[in-house]
Scaffold this motif. Structure first.
Motif, PDB file in Angstrom:
ATOM      1  N   MET A   1       4.527  10.459   1.684  1.00 25.11           N
ATOM      2  CA  MET A   1       3.720  11.584   1.780  1.00 25.11           C
ATOM      3  C   MET A   1       3.174  10.433   3.622  1.00 25.11           C
ATOM      4  SD  MET A   1       2.412  13.760   0.325  1.00 25.11           S
ATOM      5  CE  MET A   1       1.043  14.189   0.823  1.00 25.11           C
ATOM      6  N   THR A   2       3.939  11.766   3.986  1.00 25.65           N
ATOM      7  CA  THR A   2       3.837  11.176   5.825  1.00 25.65           C
ATOM      8  C   THR A   2       3.334  12.544   6.659  1.00 25.65           C
ATOM      9  OG1 THR A   2       5.807  12.045   5.924  1.00 25.65           O
ATOM     10  CG2 THR A   2       6.646   9.826   5.520  1.00 25.65           C
TER      11      THR A   2
ATOM     12  N   GLN B   1       2.983   9.742  -4.166  1.00 30.83           N
ATOM     13  CA  GLN B   1       1.531  10.663  -4.718  1.00 30.83           C
ATOM     14  C   GLN B   1       0.850  11.941  -4.422  1.00 30.83           C
ATOM     15  OE1 GLN B   1      -1.416   7.442  -4.812  1.00 30.83           O
ATOM     16  NE2 GLN B   1      -0.423   5.973  -6.018  1.00 30.83           N
ATOM     17  N   VAL B   2       0.768  13.637  -4.097  1.00 33.19           N
ATOM     18  CA  VAL B   2       1.301  14.039  -3.427  1.00 33.19           C
ATOM     19  C   VAL B   2      -0.610  14.293  -3.180  1.00 33.19           C
ATOM     20  CG1 VAL B   2       0.526  15.881  -4.459  1.00 33.19           C
ATOM     21  CG2 VAL B   2       1.435  16.659  -2.665  1.00 33.19           C
TER      22      VAL B   2
ATOM     23  N   ASN C   1       0.904  -1.188   0.166  1.00 30.75           N
ATOM     24  CA  ASN C   1       0.195   0.137  -0.011  1.00 30.75           C
ATOM     25  C   ASN C   1       0.717   1.150  -0.311  1.00 30.75           C
ATOM     26  OD1 ASN C   1      -2.645   1.895   0.376  1.00 30.75           O
ATOM     27  ND2 ASN C   1      -2.662   1.310   2.832  1.00 30.75           N
ATOM     28  N   GLN C   2       2.063   1.189   0.392  1.00 27.49           N
ATOM     29  CA  GLN C   2       2.689   2.585   0.705  1.00 27.49           C
ATOM     30  C   GLN C   2       4.030   2.627  -0.610  1.00 27.49           C
ATOM     31  OE1 GLN C   2       5.415   4.032   4.457  1.00 27.49           O
ATOM     32  NE2 GLN C   2       6.531   2.922   3.596  1.00 27.49           N
TER      33      GLN C   2
ATOM     34  N   GLU D   1      -4.984  12.042   5.370  1.00 27.92           N
ATOM     35  CA  GLU D   1      -4.785  11.444   6.493  1.00 27.92           C
ATOM     36  C   GLU D   1      -5.128   9.537   6.924  1.00 27.92           C
ATOM     37  OE1 GLU D   1      -4.901  12.879  10.945  1.00 27.92           O
ATOM     38  OE2 GLU D   1      -5.518  13.772   9.232  1.00 27.92           O
ATOM     39  N   GLU D   2      -6.015   9.655   5.954  1.00 32.77           N
ATOM     40  CA  GLU D   2      -6.617   8.131   6.165  1.00 32.77           C
ATOM     41  C   GLU D   2      -6.201   6.915   5.211  1.00 32.77           C
ATOM     42  OE1 GLU D   2     -11.573   5.810   5.463  1.00 32.77           O
ATOM     43  OE2 GLU D   2     -11.100   8.226   5.489  1.00 32.77           O
ATOM     44  N   ARG D   3      -5.936   6.611   4.648  1.00 38.12           N
ATOM     45  CA  ARG D   3      -4.767   6.319   4.068  1.00 38.12           C
ATOM     46  C   ARG D   3      -3.678   6.305   4.579  1.00 38.12           C
ATOM     47  NH1 ARG D   3      -3.233   5.327  -2.815  1.00 38.12           N
ATOM     48  NH2 ARG D   3      -2.510   3.150  -2.210  1.00 38.12           N
ATOM     49  N   TYR D   4      -2.972   6.961   5.333  1.00 37.95           N
ATOM     50  CA  TYR D   4      -1.726   6.810   5.610  1.00 37.95           C
ATOM     51  C   TYR D   4      -1.791   6.369   6.584  1.00 37.95           C
ATOM     52  CZ  TYR D   4       1.842   8.991   8.921  1.00 37.95           C
ATOM     53  OH  TYR D   4       2.548   8.578  10.239  1.00 37.95           O
TER      54      TYR D   4
END
Length: 339
Positions: free
Chosen positions: A251-252, A170-171, A163-164, A175-178
């Motif tokens: 994208m952390t 991908q800018v 997933n990461q 937050e949910e996917r992170y």
């Protein structure tokens, strides 16, 4: 009274550390380290040489220590948790070997990574060897429940890494996917490491779920702090190259928040950086300035504190004592690394 962050051991001025946890499990950890040493051996010399480089490379053994400490919390008097804690460390080490190949990392814990020294192919294959050893240890334990918990965690970790990988550069990542990514790639093993202690101690599902919640929330808090430190620390503190996440286009949460809060010019910078067009040291300095000016670092740490408190709250039903105090302070330590 429910314990809170900054209320452990009755001394609000003492800096939290891992010392209490290390002291609590020192005797058990010697047995675990012996299992690790024995099971990483092979007639192929490269395998113990490469595995030993990472396993003996200064890691805190935090995940296996959580297994041991949770077993003590439940007053377990057997020895099954020794092999299972070693199993947890092998899973963790295997994922690190694979991650460093995927990320092209050059440093871990201040040392050159195995893939830099021995190459990608050797790192992947020795990682596979350690995964196999971990499953041997699970089978030897003989519990289908333990096997299900740890094998599921291994699958979830792999899903999180994929997933990461697909989210890289991908800018628009939200937050949910992170949170889904870090819950899988980091928190799943923390949760499993704690939960299996309840299985070997033959406790009920409620105890299992409480320890799972403790480990899962601690793991999320731990990763949030790591991601903040990539923009607020140095290589000695991090144990990896400063700005690695930035250069890899990850994208952390600090970047997600800074991007959302930035000006049009800021967002253009982040888009170029995440897509690999702004990766110099000067660009990293700009990124660090932006995450600080937008409050993204402070808010990432605030979220880490939230999950840390949830971890502490999950310990609420358990009897107060040295094990509970050590597990509580482990949460404090995970958060305090940001300061």
């Amino acid at each position: 009274m429910t314990a809170t962050l900054h209320s452990i051991s009755g001394d609000a001025t003492a800096a939290p550390s891992m010392d209490a946890l290390v002291a609590l499990v020192a005797g058990d950890l010697r047995h675990v380290n012996q299992v690790i040493l024995d099971r990483m051996q092979s007639e192929i010399p490269l395998i113990p040489e490469l595995a030993g480089h990472l396993i003996a490379g200064g890691g805190k053994r935090m995940r296996p220590m959580l297994t041991l400490a949770c077993a003590q919390l439940l007053e377990y008097g057997g020895a099954r948790h020794h092999k299972l804690a070693a199993c947890v460390e092998f899973i963790h080490t295997a994922t690190l070997l694979h991650d460093d190949v995927v990320d092209g990392s050059g440093l871990r814990r201040g040392r050159r990574t195995a893939n830099i020294i021995w190459g990608n192919a050797a790192s992947v294959l020795v990682g596979d060897f350690l995964f196999s050893r971990s499953f041997e240890l699970m089978v030897e334990d003989g519990s289908l429940k333990v096997l299900r918990i740890l094998s599921n965690a291994s699958a979830v970790i792999a899903e999180g890494e994929v997933n990461q990988l697909t989210a890289q550069r991908q800018v628009g990542l939200g937050e949910e996917r992170y949170l889904a990514i870090i819950s899988a790639k980091t928190a799943a093993l923390f949760a499993a490491a704690c939960r299996i202690a309840a299985v070997v101690a033959e406790r009920d599902d409620g105890v299992e779920l409480a320890l799972d919640a403790y480990g899962r929330n601690l793991g999320i808090a731990f990763q949030l702090v790591d991601d903040a430190l990539d923009y607020a620390s140095d290589a000695e503190t991090m144990g990896k190259g400063v700005g690695d996440d930035f250069r890899e286009g990850k994208m952390t949460l600090p970047v997600i928040l800074a991007y959302a809060r930035g000006t049009d010019e800021d967002r253009k910078f982040w888009k170029d950086a995440v897509e690999g067009r702004r990766v110099s040291d000067e660009d990293l300095a700009i990124a660090i300035r932006l995450v600080r000016e937008t409050g993204a670092i402070d808010d990432t740490i605030a979220r880490a504190r939230h999950y840390g408190q949830r971890a502490i709250d999950a310990l609420g039903p358990f009897t107060r004592g040295t094990a509970k105090s050590a597990l509580t302070e482990a949460v404090e330590f995970a958060i305090s690394r940001a300061y």
